[in-house]
Design a protein around this motif. Structure first.
Motif, PDB file in Angstrom:
ATOM      1  N   GLY A 129      26.062  37.577  31.993  1.00 26.68           N
ATOM      2  CA  GLY A 129      26.375  36.321  31.339  1.00 26.68           C
ATOM      3  C   GLY A 129      27.424  35.546  32.106  1.00 26.68           C
ATOM      4  N   THR A 130      28.413  35.027  31.390  1.00 24.38           N
ATOM      5  CA  THR A 130      29.454  34.224  32.029  1.00 24.38           C
ATOM      6  C   THR A 130      30.532  35.073  32.693  1.00 24.38           C
ATOM      7  OG1 THR A 130      30.693  34.090  29.947  1.00 24.38           O
ATOM      8  CG2 THR A 130      29.108  32.341  30.400  1.00 24.38           C
ATOM      9  N   THR A 131      30.490  36.385  32.482  1.00 23.78           N
ATOM     10  CA  THR A 131      31.479  37.270  33.098  1.00 23.78           C
ATOM     11  C   THR A 131      31.188  37.418  34.576  1.00 23.78           C
ATOM     12  OG1 THR A 131      31.762  38.508  31.050  1.00 23.78           O
ATOM     13  CG2 THR A 131      32.491  39.582  33.071  1.00 23.78           C
ATOM     14  N   THR A 132      32.174  37.191  35.407  1.00 19.05           N
ATOM     15  CA  THR A 132      31.973  37.248  36.858  1.00 19.05           C
ATOM     16  C   THR A 132      32.808  38.328  37.531  1.00 19.05           C
ATOM     17  OG1 THR A 132      33.653  35.517  37.169  1.00 19.05           O
ATOM     18  CG2 THR A 132      31.361  34.805  36.998  1.00 19.05           C
ATOM     19  N   SER A 133      33.357  39.227  36.746  1.00 12.66           N
ATOM     20  CA  SER A 133      34.095  40.351  37.312  1.00 12.66           C
ATOM     21  C   SER A 133      34.233  41.416  36.234  1.00 12.66           C
ATOM     22  CB  SER A 133      35.487  39.917  37.802  1.00 12.66           C
ATOM     23  OG  SER A 133      36.277  39.493  36.707  1.00 12.66           O
ATOM     24  N   GLY A 134      34.635  42.604  36.649  1.00 16.80           N
ATOM     25  CA  GLY A 134      34.933  43.631  35.664  1.00 16.80           C
ATOM     26  C   GLY A 134      33.788  44.574  35.370  1.00 16.80           C
ATOM     27  N   TYR A 135      33.982  45.374  34.335  1.00 15.72           N
ATOM     28  CA  TYR A 135      33.100  46.499  34.030  1.00 15.72           C
ATOM     29  C   TYR A 135      32.228  46.284  32.799  1.00 15.72           C
ATOM     30  CZ  TYR A 135      35.542  49.100  37.637  1.00 15.72           C
ATOM     31  OH  TYR A 135      36.042  49.522  38.848  1.00 15.72           O
ATOM     32  N   GLY A 136      32.423  45.174  32.113  1.00 18.70           N
ATOM     33  CA  GLY A 136      31.606  44.880  30.954  1.00 18.70           C
ATOM     34  C   GLY A 136      31.052  43.475  31.011  1.00 18.70           C
ATOM     35  N   HIS A 137      29.847  43.290  30.446  1.00 21.11           N
ATOM     36  CA  HIS A 137      29.240  41.964  30.445  1.00 21.11           C
ATOM     37  C   HIS A 137      29.865  41.097  29.365  1.00 21.11           C
ATOM     38  CE1 HIS A 137      26.952  42.723  26.727  1.00 21.11           C
ATOM     39  NE2 HIS A 137      26.787  43.940  27.192  1.00 21.11           N
ATOM     40  N   GLU A 138      29.410  39.863  29.252  1.00 18.34           N
ATOM     41  CA  GLU A 138      29.914  38.943  28.245  1.00 18.34           C
ATOM     42  C   GLU A 138      29.756  39.560  26.854  1.00 18.34           C
ATOM     43  OE1 GLU A 138      29.133  34.292  26.824  1.00 18.34           O
ATOM     44  OE2 GLU A 138      27.827  35.274  28.286  1.00 18.34           O
ATOM     45  N   GLY A 139      30.845  39.628  26.092  1.00 20.52           N
ATOM     46  CA  GLY A 139      30.815  40.233  24.771  1.00 20.52           C
ATOM     47  C   GLY A 139      31.328  41.661  24.736  1.00 20.52           C
ATOM     48  N   VAL A 140      31.544  42.250  25.901  1.00 21.86           N
ATOM     49  CA  VAL A 140      32.101  43.602  25.985  1.00 21.86           C
ATOM     50  C   VAL A 140      33.493  43.522  26.600  1.00 21.86           C
ATOM     51  CG1 VAL A 140      31.915  45.877  27.067  1.00 21.86           C
ATOM     52  CG2 VAL A 140      29.884  44.780  26.124  1.00 21.86           C
ATOM     53  N   THR A 141      34.478  44.054  25.902  1.00 18.61           N
ATOM     54  CA  THR A 141      35.846  44.042  26.404  1.00 18.61           C
ATOM     55  C   THR A 141      36.447  45.435  26.284  1.00 18.61           C
ATOM     56  OG1 THR A 141      36.638  43.343  24.214  1.00 18.61           O
ATOM     57  CG2 THR A 141      36.233  41.614  25.846  1.00 18.61           C
ATOM     58  N   PHE A 142      37.574  45.633  26.953  1.00 15.16           N
ATOM     59  CA  PHE A 142      38.256  46.927  26.965  1.00 15.16           C
ATOM     60  C   PHE A 142      39.671  46.739  26.439  1.00 15.16           C
ATOM     61  CE2 PHE A 142      35.072  46.839  30.273  1.00 15.16           C
ATOM     62  CZ  PHE A 142      34.365  48.017  30.070  1.00 15.16           C
ATOM     63  N   SER A 143      40.123  47.675  25.607  1.00 15.80           N
ATOM     64  CA  SER A 143      41.457  47.575  25.024  1.00 15.80           C
ATOM     65  C   SER A 143      42.087  48.957  24.913  1.00 15.80           C
ATOM     66  CB  SER A 143      41.383  46.923  23.637  1.00 15.80           C
ATOM     67  OG  SER A 143      40.591  47.701  22.747  1.00 15.80           O
ATOM     68  N   GLY A 144      43.387  48.970  24.689  1.00 17.81           N
ATOM     69  CA  GLY A 144      44.100  50.224  24.471  1.00 17.81           C
ATOM     70  C   GLY A 144      44.023  51.194  25.634  1.00 17.81           C
ATOM     71  N   ILE A 145      43.929  50.696  26.839  1.00 18.19           N
ATOM     72  CA  ILE A 145      43.817  51.575  28.009  1.00 18.19           C
ATOM     73  C   ILE A 145      45.170  52.230  28.290  1.00 18.19           C
ATOM     74  CG2 ILE A 145      43.299  51.679  30.478  1.00 18.19           C
ATOM     75  CD1 ILE A 145      41.420  49.323  30.083  1.00 18.19           C
ATOM     76  N   SER A 146      45.149  53.523  28.438  1.00 21.94           N
ATOM     77  CA  SER A 146      46.386  54.266  28.698  1.00 21.94           C
ATOM     78  C   SER A 146      46.928  53.955  30.086  1.00 21.94           C
ATOM     79  CB  SER A 146      46.132  55.772  28.577  1.00 21.94           C
ATOM     80  OG  SER A 146      45.239  56.206  29.593  1.00 21.94           O
ATOM     81  N   ALA A 147      48.209  54.248  30.282  1.00 19.74           N
ATOM     82  CA  ALA A 147      48.850  53.965  31.563  1.00 19.74           C
ATOM     83  C   ALA A 147      48.163  54.691  32.711  1.00 19.74           C
ATOM     84  CB  ALA A 147      50.332  54.350  31.494  1.00 19.74           C
ATOM     85  N   GLY A 148      47.668  55.888  32.437  1.00 22.88           N
ATOM     86  CA  GLY A 148      47.008  56.653  33.494  1.00 22.88           C
ATOM     87  C   GLY A 148      45.531  56.370  33.644  1.00 22.88           C
TER      88      GLY A 148
END
Length: 218
Positions: free
Chosen positions: A131-150
Motif C-alpha cells: 500500500g502506501t507504506t514504503t519502508s519497514g516490516y509491515g504493510h499499510e495497516g500493520v504497525t509495531f509497538s512495545g518493542i523491547s530495548a533488545g
C-alpha cells in the motif's frame, strides 16, 4: 540461528477485517530486489513459493476450537539470502477478530535492520502488497509497538483487526523456528461498555414496569 517465540494474540470484540491475500498466498510472494545488502531473494524461497501460502516462511493459524497450528509453507528459513528475514502469515478461524499479536523470543525478532518486506527495492508477484507504506516490516495497516530495548519482544498491531476467516501478514527478523509457545488472550468489554449494557437493561425494566402499571388503570 533458531528462534523460539512466544505469541500472545489480542482478540478484539469488534473490528473489521484487515485481510491481505496475494494469489494463493496469505503472504505476498517476493520475486526480486536486494534491500539492506542481504544478497537478494533466497533462491530456495523463490523455488518453493508456488504452492498454497508459499509466500509465508511461517503461517500461524488460530483455529475455531481454540488450538493454534503453525506451519512452514515455504521451505526457506528466510526470504533473503542474508538468512535473517522472514514472512509471517496469520489466519484467523476463530469467532472473534484478532487485533494484535505479541511476540517474545530468545533472540531479536524485532531487531529491525532496514531490509523489511516493504522496502521499495523488493518486488513481488501481483504488484505492490504494502500500500502506501514504503519502508519497514509491515504493510499499510500493520504497525509495531512495545518493542523491547533488545528487540527480543514486541507487538504487531492490525488496524481494524483480522476478522473471523480473514488473514494478514508481516515480516520479521529470522529465521523463525516452529518450536513456538502460543497463548491466545481474549479481551473483555471495557467498564464503559458494561455500564451502557447495564443501563440499557435497567431502562427496559423501568419501561416494562410502567407498562404493567398503566395496563392496570386501563
Amino acid at each position: 540461528m533458531k528462534r523460539a517465540f512466544t505469541f500472545l494474540s489480542g482478540i478484539a470484540l469488534m473490528g473489521l477485517a484487515a485481510s491481505t491475500t496475494f494469489a494463493a498466498s496469505i503472504c505476498p510472494v517476493m520475486t526480486g530486489g536486494n534491500a539492506g545488502g542481504g544478497g537478494g531473494v533466497n533462491p530456495t524461497y523463490i523455488a518453493d513459493s508456488g504452492g498454497t501460502n508459499g509466500g509465508c516462511n511461517l503461517l500461524i493459524t488460530f483455529n475455531a476450537d481454540g488450538s493454534i497450528t503453525t506451519s512452514a509453507p515455504n521451505a526457506a528459513l528466510s526470504y533473503d539470502n542474508g538468512g535473517d528475514d522472514n514472512m509471517v502469515g496469520i489466519l484467523n478461524n476463530t469467532s472473534s477478530p484478532i487485533s494484535a499479536v505479541t511476540l517474545s523470543g530468545t533472540s531479536v525478532p524485532f531487531g529491525f535492520d532496514g531490509d523489511g518486506a516493504c522496502d521499495p527495492t523488493w518486488t513481488f508477484g501481483g504488484g505492490n502488497p504494502c500500500g502506501t507504506t514504503t519502508s519497514g516490516y509491515g504493510h499499510e495497516g500493520v504497525t509495531f509497538s512495545g518493542i523491547s530495548a533488545g528487540g527480543d519482544a514486541g507487538t504487531v498491531d492490525f488496524a481494524g483487526g483480522i476478522a473471523d476467516g480473514g488473514s494478514d501478514w508481516f515480516s520479521l527478523e529470522g529465521p523463525v523456528d516452529l518450536s513456538l509457545t502460543i497463548v491466545p488472550v481474549t479481551t473483555t468489554p471495557e467498564p464503559s461498555t458494561l455500564f451502557v449494557m447495564l443501563l440499557g437493561v435497567g431502562l427496559v425494566g423501568i419501561a416494562y414496569r410502567r407498562f404493567v402499571i398503566l395496563k392496570k388503570w386501563l
